[in-house]
Design an enzyme around this catalytic site. Structure first.
Site, mmCIF file in Angstrom:
data_model
loop_
_atom_site.group_PDB
_atom_site.id
_atom_site.type_symbol
_atom_site.label_atom_id
_atom_site.label_comp_id
_atom_site.label_asym_id
_atom_site.label_seq_id
_atom_site.Cartn_x
_atom_site.Cartn_y
_atom_site.Cartn_z
ATOM 1 N N SER A 27 -28.968 75.356 5.978
ATOM 2 C CA SER A 27 -29.118 76.472 6.899
ATOM 3 C C SER A 27 -30.578 76.913 7.001
ATOM 4 C CB SER A 27 -28.195 77.620 6.450
ATOM 5 O OG SER A 27 -28.095 78.608 7.438
ATOM 6 N N ASP A 127 -18.647 73.641 11.913
ATOM 7 C CA ASP A 127 -19.731 74.605 11.694
ATOM 8 C C ASP A 127 -19.892 75.466 12.943
ATOM 9 O OD1 ASP A 127 -22.153 75.977 11.279
ATOM 10 O OD2 ASP A 127 -23.024 74.309 10.159
ATOM 11 N N HIS A 162 -19.944 75.741 7.807
ATOM 12 C CA HIS A 162 -21.359 75.937 7.500
ATOM 13 C C HIS A 162 -21.511 76.036 5.984
ATOM 14 C CE1 HIS A 162 -25.440 76.980 8.617
ATOM 15 N NE2 HIS A 162 -25.408 78.018 7.790
#
Length: 355
Positions: A27, A127, A162
């Protein structure tokens, strides 16, 4: 588990092989991975990007807000993470142009250093935080930089949310998109990242031999702690053989938002200690990096970002800076160059280790 010293130690120097270090992240840590990789390409042999977009992606569209200083953050939240249409994602060719401009201005290392690097890129099909078309542009950027398909591993067929994927039963189900962003998918993604970057690795150790050290990050910040939004402490796992003098490599592992050791929720600009989530050092201790590093004489460096929400750094979720919150000129932020406060600090840690 490794021996975690309660005291704070000074980060030491080891027999690290120059130019063979690597970096990976999830991320915001993945966005920072790309920035660090390009800014200091001479130092690295490879990178791992899990749910991260291309270099300087927030500069794709400056007209996103009435005020220029707001455009970067709005682009970060929208086009660089969740564009409404795939074609609105940050463009790899524009990213390449911005990288070339930074190279010509002497702000980053020569891009030609990257051609023989090995890069692992991953996007989960579930995600909904950083969408797959954004990550696909990261792959295209590295192709434009000259990486061969053999050196560029791209994975987009796992139904993951995610997260960094682990095989820990206590971690979240694979498809979730929520903190602590560690999902159980039946394999250690950290091992796949390191095995791609370094194809010669031995299997992970069954038991750790080394020590997980805690060090003071402030000595690497040149008095810019207020703007850096980095935690007081960082961590480094050092295998015993490396401590005894064996040649080593360094891998920098960058956590994502809400994953740093000091993360707390912010409410109305104040740290809400009573809502402290129990994530602690899970990214440092349970993601599998240390076990594969232990058997292969790899030092794992875990720099730590921290949350802040004031007039110096607005970063309540403890993200790494990939849109400019740590710059003193919001309209023209320098978050992507060798001189950016976080990049400079992380690379100084690598330099101290010997890499």
């Amino acid at each position: 588990m490794p021996n975690i010293f309660p005291e704070v130690v000074r980060l030491g120097k080891y027999e690290v092989e120059k130019g063979k270090s690597s970096v990976s992240g999830l991320s915001s840590g993945a966005f920072m991975t790309v920035q660090l990789h390009l800014a200091h390409s001479a130092s690295f042999a490879g990178a791992g990007v899990v749910a991260g977009g291309p270099y300087r992606g927030v500069e794709t569209f400056r007209g996103a807000a009435p005020l220029a200083e707001d455009a970067y953050e709005l682009n970060a939240l929208q086009l660089c993470m969740a564009p409404l249409l795939p074609e609105l994602a940050p463009n790899a060719r524009r990213s390449l142009q911005l990288a070339q401009e930074a190279e010509q201005a002497g702000k980053i290392d020569a891009l030609s250093n990257l051609r023989n690097n090995r890069v692992y890129i991953f996007t989960g099909t579930q995600d909904n935080v950083v969408h797959s078309p954004v990550v696909a542009q990261t792959r295209e950027l590295y192709r434009l930089l000259g990486l061969s398909d053999a050196n560029l591993a791209y994975h987009d067929n796992v139904p993951a949310g995610h997260s960094l994927i682990t095989d820990n039963p206590e971690d979240s189900p694979l498809g979730l998109n929520q903190p602590p962003y560690l999902n159980n998918g039946g394999f250690m993604q950290s091992h796949r990242i390191l095995n791609h970057i370094y194809p010669d690795l031995k299997p992970p150790a069954e038991k750790l031999s080394g020590r997980l050290l805690r060090f003071d990050q402030s000595e690497f910040l040149d008095g810019q702690q207020a703007y850096a939004s980095m935690g007081k402490f960082g961590y480094a796992y050092v295998p015993q053989a490396v401590a005894d003098g064996a040649p080593a490599r360094v891998h920098i592992a960058l956590h994502g938002c809400k994953q740093g050791y000091s993360y707390v929720d912010f409410s109305y600009g104040r740290a809400d200690i009573s809502s402290q989530p129990p994530y602690g050092n899970r990214y440092v201790t349970t993601t599998g990096y240390n076990y594969l590093a232990d058997s292969n004489n790899i030092i794992v460096l875990y720099p730590q970002a921290s949350g802040s929400d004031d007039n110096q750094a607005q970063n309540p979720d403890g993200c790494w800076d990939w849109w400019g919150y740590s710059s003193d000129d919001p309209a023209n932020p320098d978050y992507y160059s060798r001189n950016a406060v976080q990049i400079r600090a992380i690379h100084a840690m690598l330099d101290r280790l010997g890499g």
